[in-house]
Design a protein around this motif. Structure first.
Motif, short mmCIF file in Angstrom:
data_model
loop_
_atom_site.label_atom_id
_atom_site.label_comp_id
_atom_site.label_asym_id
_atom_site.label_seq_id
_atom_site.Cartn_x
_atom_site.Cartn_y
_atom_site.Cartn_z
N PRO A 225 74.67 -13.80 67.24
CA PRO A 225 74.89 -12.54 66.51
C PRO A 225 73.67 -11.65 66.44
CG PRO A 225 75.78 -14.42 65.30
CD PRO A 225 74.95 -14.98 66.41
N TRP A 226 72.49 -12.22 66.19
CA TRP A 226 71.33 -11.35 66.07
C TRP A 226 70.74 -10.96 67.42
CZ3 TRP A 226 67.20 -14.44 67.52
CH2 TRP A 226 67.23 -15.80 67.17
N LEU A 227 71.06 -11.71 68.47
CA LEU A 227 70.70 -11.24 69.81
C LEU A 227 71.57 -10.04 70.20
CD1 LEU A 227 70.00 -14.52 71.82
CD2 LEU A 227 68.36 -12.78 71.10
N ALA A 228 72.82 -10.06 69.79
CA ALA A 228 73.70 -8.91 70.03
C ALA A 228 73.16 -7.68 69.31
CB ALA A 228 75.11 -9.23 69.56
N HIS A 229 72.67 -7.86 68.08
CA HIS A 229 72.11 -6.75 67.31
C HIS A 229 70.83 -6.22 67.98
CE1 HIS A 229 71.02 -4.35 63.82
NE2 HIS A 229 69.81 -4.89 63.86
N SER A 230 69.95 -7.12 68.40
CA SER A 230 68.70 -6.67 69.02
C SER A 230 68.98 -6.01 70.37
CB SER A 230 67.72 -7.83 69.17
OG SER A 230 68.27 -8.88 69.94
N TYR A 231 70.02 -6.45 71.07
CA TYR A 231 70.42 -5.79 72.32
C TYR A 231 70.81 -4.34 72.05
CZ TYR A 231 73.77 -4.37 75.95
OH TYR A 231 74.47 -3.66 76.91
N ASP A 232 71.57 -4.09 70.99
CA ASP A 232 71.95 -2.71 70.66
C ASP A 232 70.73 -1.87 70.33
OD1 ASP A 232 74.72 -2.88 71.04
OD2 ASP A 232 75.02 -3.76 69.07
N LEU A 233 69.76 -2.44 69.65
CA LEU A 233 68.53 -1.70 69.35
C LEU A 233 67.77 -1.38 70.64
CD1 LEU A 233 67.23 -3.60 66.19
CD2 LEU A 233 68.43 -1.40 66.28
N ALA A 234 67.78 -2.31 71.60
CA ALA A 234 67.13 -2.05 72.88
C ALA A 234 67.83 -0.92 73.63
CB ALA A 234 67.11 -3.32 73.73
N LEU A 235 69.16 -0.84 73.50
CA LEU A 235 69.90 0.26 74.11
C LEU A 235 69.45 1.60 73.54
CD1 LEU A 235 73.62 -1.00 74.22
CD2 LEU A 235 72.02 -0.83 76.14
N VAL A 236 69.25 1.65 72.23
CA VAL A 236 68.82 2.89 71.60
C VAL A 236 67.44 3.30 72.09
CG1 VAL A 236 68.34 4.04 69.40
CG2 VAL A 236 70.22 2.39 69.56
N ALA A 237 66.53 2.33 72.18
CA ALA A 237 65.18 2.62 72.67
C ALA A 237 65.22 3.11 74.11
CB ALA A 237 64.31 1.36 72.57
N LEU A 238 66.02 2.47 74.95
CA LEU A 238 66.12 2.87 76.34
C LEU A 238 66.75 4.26 76.46
CD1 LEU A 238 65.75 2.25 79.32
CD2 LEU A 238 67.94 1.03 79.28
N ALA A 239 67.75 4.55 75.65
CA ALA A 239 68.37 5.87 75.69
C ALA A 239 67.37 6.95 75.31
CB ALA A 239 69.58 5.92 74.74
N ALA A 240 66.54 6.68 74.31
CA ALA A 240 65.51 7.65 73.93
C ALA A 240 64.53 7.87 75.07
CB ALA A 240 64.77 7.16 72.69
N GLU A 241 64.16 6.80 75.75
CA GLU A 241 63.26 6.94 76.90
C GLU A 241 63.90 7.80 77.99
OE1 GLU A 241 62.63 4.12 80.48
OE2 GLU A 241 61.31 3.37 78.91
N GLN A 242 65.18 7.58 78.25
CA GLN A 242 65.90 8.37 79.26
C GLN A 242 65.95 9.85 78.87
OE1 GLN A 242 69.40 5.72 79.05
NE2 GLN A 242 69.28 5.58 81.29
N VAL A 243 66.17 10.12 77.60
CA VAL A 243 66.22 11.52 77.13
C VAL A 243 64.87 12.20 77.36
CG1 VAL A 243 66.37 12.97 75.07
CG2 VAL A 243 68.07 11.17 75.46
N GLY A 244 63.78 11.51 77.03
CA GLY A 244 62.46 12.09 77.26
C GLY A 244 62.20 12.38 78.72
N ALA A 245 62.58 11.46 79.59
CA ALA A 245 62.38 11.67 81.03
C ALA A 245 63.28 12.79 81.54
CB ALA A 245 62.66 10.37 81.78
N ALA A 246 64.51 12.85 81.04
CA ALA A 246 65.42 13.92 81.46
C ALA A 246 64.89 15.29 81.04
CB ALA A 246 66.80 13.68 80.87
N GLN A 247 64.34 15.37 79.83
CA GLN A 247 63.75 16.63 79.38
C GLN A 247 62.59 17.04 80.27
OE1 GLN A 247 64.63 18.73 76.52
NE2 GLN A 247 63.36 20.01 77.84
#
Length: 379
Positions: A225-247
């Motif tokens: 359960p908490w690996l699933a939660h930390s995976y979702d947090l990693a998705l958010v971090a990666l999405a933010a990185e992608q947004v910065g690169a796209a900008q």
């Protein structure tokens, strides 16, 4: 919603990180570091931790961190993505820190987090055989009891910064279920082979565990359960990185369109270029909204709807970054396809991050399953 003072704090944080990266991670530095065996500059990594404190920005103060949240961390990842920072930031701050915090193992946190915050410890997480979505059924490593500890066996095809990590947080299957273990990077029986990937600014490795000694993190069999939660947090971090690169891709394209003269006028005055840049802007702003929302959801105490918000952010940011990277290259014309221009570095990063932790199609299917039944814990 963030208060006005919080917005000012976030702006100050963004300015500090951007200024640091302009000095320590300009294009010339990225091209130099990406060709080194390590793939990052240790002095820059230590400065990120020591001068800026961003490696431990989301670590509680009792373990030496800043005690901030995902909204602050998202700002850091945006700027790191824009600069194509060559550093184990996603592996350490985006994966390992959330996994440790979610485990609830205070002894492990007290042992490992101070080194991570100080920049002396690089950490990464192995969820499954490759950088695919979290799913307990895809855990391939096995662990068995050995005296007072455990031994881990098996192989993993792709590990983010696996060649340089000082600590590996490894999901493995025991008789009790899915568990998390800490493995030292220099542990006997651990073989690490660096891989040559499409994105030369981010390193991966193939790892083989031959009865490697490991330390249990949290309770045996309770990690799913908490690996699933930390995976979702990693998705958010990666999405933010992608947004910065796209900008950054959008900014590069607009700047070139303003200054490139053809037929006696800037190419940005041509309708086709205008439409291309406008489409990029719409995609980037949509992805930014999704990523900011996911970060805000992640900071809620109950964490409700995080899985949905994280997948929406990853889907939107992956598509926006890929579109922006390609359109930036097309706007630059012939020079954009050359090795000397940075456009291709962003295209490489866009494609690898698009597939990392699940493609847009994968997350569309995940969203369909979650919306159909929000109680489902699907990958």
């Amino acid at each position: 919603m963030p208060t006005e003072s919080h917005r000012t704090d976030l702006d100050d944080l963004r300015d500090a990180v951007r200024g640091f990266l302009q000095v320590h991670s300009p294009s010339a530095a990225v091209r130099t570091v990406m060709e080194t065996p390590l793939g990052h500059d240790p002095s820059v990594w230590r400065a990120l931790a020591g001068e800026l404190g961003i490696v431990g920005i989301a670590v509680p103060e009792e373990f030496g961190g800043a005690g901030a949240g995902m909204r602050e961390l998202a700002v850091v990842f945006e700027e790191a993505g824009a600069a194509l920072l060559c550093a184990p930031l996603l592996a350490t701050a985006g994966l390992a820190v959330p996994a440790l915090l979610a485990s609830g193992d205070r002894a492990a946190m007290a042992d490992l987090l101070p080194g991570i915050v100080a920049g002396s410890t690089i950490a990464t997480v192995i969820l499954n055989d490759a950088l695919t979505p979290w799913d307990p059924h895809t855990v391939t490593l096995a662990a068995r009891r050995s005296g007072d500890g455990y031994r881990v066996a098996g192989s993993v095809a792709t590990v983010l910064d696996g060649h340089s990590a000082d600590v590996l947080l490894v999901a493995a299957r025991t008789d009790a279920g899915i568990s998390l273990f800490a493995v030292a990077g220099d542990a006997p029986g651990l073989d690490r082979s660096p891989l040559a990937g499409l994105d030369r600014t981010r390193r991966t490795a193939r790892l083989r565990f031959d009865d490697v000694p490991a330390r249990l993190i949290g309770a045996d069999g309770a990690a799913a359960p908490w690996l699933a939660h930390s995976y979702d947090l990693a998705l958010v971090a990666l999405a933010a990185e992608q947004v910065g690169a796209a900008q950054r891709c959008l900014d590069m394209a607009v700047d070139y369109a303003k200054n490139r003269i053809q037929f006696g006028r800037p190419i940005g005055s041509f309708q086709a270029i205008k439409h291309r840049c406008a489409d990029m802007l719409v995609a980037v702003e949509g992805a930014r909204s999704a990523a900011l929302h996911a970060a805000a959801v992640a900071d809620r105490p109950e964490g409700k709807d995080l899985a949905v918000a994280a997948s929406v952010a990853k889907l939107a940011a992956s598509d926006a970054f890929w579109q922006a990277a390609l359109d930036n290259m097309r706007t630059h014309g012939g020079i954009g396809f050359t090795w000397e221009h940075d456009a291709h570095l962003y295209v490489r990063r866009a494609k690898t991050t698009q597939l990392m932790f699940g493609s847009p199609d994968t997350h569309a299917l995940r969203l369909a399953a979650l919306i159909d039944d929000p109680r489902k814990d699907t990958a």
